[in-house]
Design a protein around this motif. Sequence first.
Motif, mmCIF file in Angstrom:
data_model
loop_
_atom_site.group_PDB
_atom_site.id
_atom_site.type_symbol
_atom_site.label_atom_id
_atom_site.label_comp_id
_atom_site.label_asym_id
_atom_site.label_seq_id
_atom_site.Cartn_x
_atom_site.Cartn_y
_atom_site.Cartn_z
ATOM 1 N N LEU A 483 19.348 -8.800 -18.676
ATOM 2 C CA LEU A 483 20.801 -8.778 -18.825
ATOM 3 C C LEU A 483 21.265 -9.823 -19.839
ATOM 4 C CD1 LEU A 483 23.381 -7.427 -17.803
ATOM 5 C CD2 LEU A 483 23.557 -9.223 -16.079
ATOM 6 N N ALA A 484 20.690 -11.003 -19.762
ATOM 7 C CA ALA A 484 21.059 -12.068 -20.695
ATOM 8 C C ALA A 484 20.758 -11.641 -22.129
ATOM 9 C CB ALA A 484 20.318 -13.356 -20.354
ATOM 10 N N ALA A 485 19.619 -10.975 -22.311
ATOM 11 C CA ALA A 485 19.238 -10.512 -23.649
ATOM 12 C C ALA A 485 20.197 -9.427 -24.124
ATOM 13 C CB ALA A 485 17.806 -9.981 -23.640
ATOM 14 N N LYS A 486 20.480 -8.499 -23.235
ATOM 15 C CA LYS A 486 21.360 -7.386 -23.569
ATOM 16 C C LYS A 486 22.744 -7.885 -23.970
ATOM 17 C CE LYS A 486 20.583 -4.140 -20.446
ATOM 18 N NZ LYS A 486 20.782 -3.168 -19.324
ATOM 19 N N MET A 487 23.212 -8.927 -23.270
ATOM 20 C CA MET A 487 24.562 -9.424 -23.499
ATOM 21 C C MET A 487 24.598 -10.546 -24.551
ATOM 22 S SD MET A 487 26.422 -7.857 -21.004
ATOM 23 C CE MET A 487 27.841 -8.910 -20.741
ATOM 24 N N SER A 488 23.459 -10.973 -25.032
ATOM 25 C CA SER A 488 23.391 -12.148 -25.912
ATOM 26 C C SER A 488 24.033 -13.353 -25.235
ATOM 27 C CB SER A 488 24.084 -11.889 -27.258
ATOM 28 O OG SER A 488 23.433 -10.861 -27.942
ATOM 29 N N GLU A 489 23.649 -13.592 -23.997
ATOM 30 C CA GLU A 489 24.257 -14.679 -23.226
ATOM 31 C C GLU A 489 23.204 -15.566 -22.557
ATOM 32 O OE1 GLU A 489 28.528 -12.534 -22.206
ATOM 33 O OE2 GLU A 489 27.023 -12.699 -20.628
ATOM 34 N N PRO A 490 22.638 -16.470 -23.332
ATOM 35 C CA PRO A 490 21.600 -17.343 -22.762
ATOM 36 C C PRO A 490 22.097 -18.188 -21.592
ATOM 37 C CG PRO A 490 21.727 -17.608 -25.160
ATOM 38 C CD PRO A 490 22.877 -16.742 -24.753
ATOM 39 N N HIS A 491 23.408 -18.423 -21.493
ATOM 40 C CA HIS A 491 23.884 -19.267 -20.396
ATOM 41 C C HIS A 491 23.557 -18.654 -19.042
ATOM 42 C CE1 HIS A 491 27.280 -16.424 -20.248
ATOM 43 N NE2 HIS A 491 27.497 -16.878 -19.045
ATOM 44 N N ARG A 492 23.301 -17.352 -19.011
ATOM 45 C CA ARG A 492 22.915 -16.726 -17.745
ATOM 46 C C ARG A 492 21.587 -17.278 -17.240
ATOM 47 N NH1 ARG A 492 25.666 -12.064 -16.328
ATOM 48 N NH2 ARG A 492 27.303 -11.544 -17.827
ATOM 49 N N ILE A 493 20.715 -17.635 -18.158
ATOM 50 C CA ILE A 493 19.431 -18.234 -17.778
ATOM 51 C C ILE A 493 19.674 -19.622 -17.178
ATOM 52 C CG2 ILE A 493 17.180 -19.018 -18.628
ATOM 53 C CD1 ILE A 493 17.597 -15.960 -18.652
ATOM 54 N N THR A 494 20.543 -20.380 -17.830
ATOM 55 C CA THR A 494 20.872 -21.714 -17.330
ATOM 56 C C THR A 494 21.400 -21.640 -15.908
ATOM 57 O OG1 THR A 494 21.546 -22.152 -19.601
ATOM 58 C CG2 THR A 494 22.049 -23.830 -17.975
ATOM 59 N N PHE A 495 22.325 -20.716 -15.674
ATOM 60 C CA PHE A 495 22.892 -20.591 -14.340
ATOM 61 C C PHE A 495 21.840 -20.129 -13.338
ATOM 62 C CE2 PHE A 495 27.299 -21.668 -14.433
ATOM 63 C CZ PHE A 495 27.642 -21.596 -15.767
ATOM 64 N N TYR A 496 20.992 -19.216 -13.771
ATOM 65 C CA TYR A 496 19.924 -18.768 -12.882
ATOM 66 C C TYR A 496 19.051 -19.958 -12.463
ATOM 67 C CZ TYR A 496 15.623 -16.732 -11.187
ATOM 68 O OH TYR A 496 14.530 -16.436 -10.409
ATOM 69 N N LEU A 497 18.692 -20.772 -13.443
ATOM 70 C CA LEU A 497 17.827 -21.922 -13.160
ATOM 71 C C LEU A 497 18.482 -22.887 -12.178
ATOM 72 C CD1 LEU A 497 16.436 -22.553 -16.746
ATOM 73 C CD2 LEU A 497 15.135 -21.766 -14.752
ATOM 74 N N LEU A 498 19.801 -23.090 -12.365
ATOM 75 C CA LEU A 498 20.507 -23.976 -11.441
ATOM 76 C C LEU A 498 20.506 -23.400 -10.029
ATOM 77 C CD1 LEU A 498 23.434 -25.044 -13.765
ATOM 78 C CD2 LEU A 498 21.765 -26.580 -12.694
ATOM 79 N N GLU A 499 20.653 -22.092 -9.947
ATOM 80 C CA GLU A 499 20.645 -21.465 -8.620
ATOM 81 C C GLU A 499 19.266 -21.563 -7.978
ATOM 82 O OE1 GLU A 499 22.036 -17.538 -9.527
ATOM 83 O OE2 GLU A 499 24.041 -18.286 -10.051
ATOM 84 N N LEU A 500 18.246 -21.297 -8.788
ATOM 85 C CA LEU A 500 16.883 -21.390 -8.250
ATOM 86 C C LEU A 500 16.590 -22.825 -7.802
ATOM 87 C CD1 LEU A 500 14.150 -20.112 -7.642
ATOM 88 C CD2 LEU A 500 13.507 -20.468 -10.043
ATOM 89 N N ALA A 501 16.995 -23.781 -8.611
ATOM 90 C CA ALA A 501 16.758 -25.191 -8.270
ATOM 91 C C ALA A 501 17.495 -25.552 -6.985
ATOM 92 C CB ALA A 501 17.210 -26.088 -9.422
ATOM 93 N N SER A 502 18.706 -25.011 -6.836
ATOM 94 C CA SER A 502 19.482 -25.384 -5.653
ATOM 95 C C SER A 502 18.970 -24.664 -4.399
ATOM 96 C CB SER A 502 20.965 -25.107 -5.868
ATOM 97 O OG SER A 502 21.186 -23.721 -5.889
ATOM 98 N N LEU A 503 18.049 -23.738 -4.554
ATOM 99 C CA LEU A 503 17.350 -23.187 -3.389
ATOM 100 C C LEU A 503 16.066 -23.971 -3.122
ATOM 101 C CD1 LEU A 503 17.704 -19.330 -3.963
ATOM 102 C CD2 LEU A 503 18.941 -20.761 -2.331
#
Length: 550
Positions: A483-503
């Motif tokens: 999805l991030a690639a499709k949308m050209s939105e790398p910030h989605r990866i950043t948010f994903y990482l923060l969510e994974l870290a907070s789990l």
Amino acid sequence: MKETLSALLRNAWKKAVSAQHLSSALNGEPLIEEPKQEAHGDFSTNLALVMAREEKKPPKKIAAAILDHLDDPADILAKAEIAGAGFINFFIRPKAWHAVLHDIHDRDDRFGSSDFGAGERVMVEFVSANPTGPLHVGHGRGAALGDGIARLLAFTGYDVQREYYINDSGRQIRTLGLSVFLRMEEEDGRAVDFPEDAYQGQYIRDLASRLRKEKSEALAGLSRDAAVALCARFAAGEILGGIKADLARFGVGYDRWFSEQSLYDSGLVDKTLAEMKARGLVYARDGAWWFKSTDYGDEKDRVVVRQNGQNTYFAADIAYHRNKFSRGFARVIDVWGADHHGYVDRVAASVEALGRPREDFRAVLVTLVNLLRGGVPVAMSTRSGEFVTLAEVLDEVGTDAARFIFLTRHHESPLDFDLDLAKQKSNDNPVYYVQYVHARICSIERKAAEQGIAPILSQPVLTEPEELKLLKKLTQFPETVTLAAKMSEPHRITFYLLELASLFHPYYNRHRVISEDAVLSGARLALVLAVRRVIRNGLSLIGVSAPETM
RNA sequence: GCCCCCGUAGCUCAGUGGAUAGAGCAAUGGAUUCCUAAUCCAUGUGCCGCAAGUUCGAUUCUCGCCGGGGGCACCA
């Protein structure tokens, strides 16, 4: 997992139709989503609601018919139930989530990658700052974004090329030369009238004194024009060298540095204009040549050749984009500062006029960075030459923190970049929060190795809620990447990482990986190693390192 | 005046048609003989700018209005 459920649903629908409980053909993929509330299961589908109109049946009846024919050969479902207006909620068996661990283990640094792009050639052009001054923080954001997009595209199966367009021709370069020349004159003790529109920064004085020392022989006896030209060449070369060095340090590499001047030297600008004239895409008015961009959705026609016979910057841009496509790129992405948004329509118009669908061109706009220090804005003005350079920011906060913070916002959302916060090694600073996950797991890994504990994938004994949440989150990584690639939105990866870290951190605090229970230790080790790999892969997509110790 | 973007918790922001809208920060109190405390736990916050439309369902799509930013060069 979503794909699996989708297949189950399609199959159930087909069976229901052949049993004549349903009648219409299913159009497209059933939409599967993850409900916000745990009570609504791990996944849900609105299929029955969407098809209600066509089936002319109440959604709940349709849902019941689907469930009647739902097979679950792999036994992944603990429960599937009808809820609300006709949603079908799926509850996945804990052991079914474990499949992702095998996947991550096997694919390792390729986990999350795909062949989604099918080898399509894409160019990402980004930064492309004029070589008239050093890169500043705003360029850094563009660099983080453009490089992040390129990394995402490469990871999802595109053939990506990164390119930097060097505006090394035209007025701003002459102004640069003049600025340096005048500072040299000043150093020689001559009184000069330094124009307001010349480049004011200290770096101009530095270049001038270097030039005076290094090139005094070459300069001697030159006409003023020739001397200014020499100054321009020298200064642009030096500044571009600095830009390249800054970007390299920032972890950004380019496949090609494309010179605007080369478009003129090769005659491509003239050739493109001639062709546009021949095809009636441009017309003469008031002594200038205008591109009929309004025919292609622009709000007004644009000048390509001025009354004085000089080409506009836009003319070169048309030729450049034509050149990009002629090099075989299926799609072209330009990362621009949002102040250029007025150019999007005209460039898109030129792309279309010269024979490409406008969707093949995409401009991604990045908004300004507000630099703060302890919450107080840092004054910046390019005009006066007082700005904070990217290099200074990197000196102060480092590449990892800078890249991460640049991608903590959607690219069109203005970004406050606080230097003090970026330096802080605390939980206020999101980059360390994520990197710390990686370091912690590396530490566990070392400990496990000491004790001879190996990861165990074969026994799905992980049943703690924190473990299931982690497994579920890991499962989402590939779709997040796509999805991030499709949308050209790398910030989605950043948010994903923060969510994974907070789990991960709560899990780490509550449960011990290495314990007396050998099987459980092995299984938990397999889980955290998977988390480590996904963190590493994600960080790599945004160009941030994954440290083994912190 | 025209065009584009934005308006979501005190602050900074996620959320490209789903169910009772989320996170971080800030505030208060707590947790470490044990794999790194750069961590964790507990406590609450909303007319999703306003009004209408499309829809079974709108923070999300459409239209209008209000407020903020940017752009409307024969500059780059």
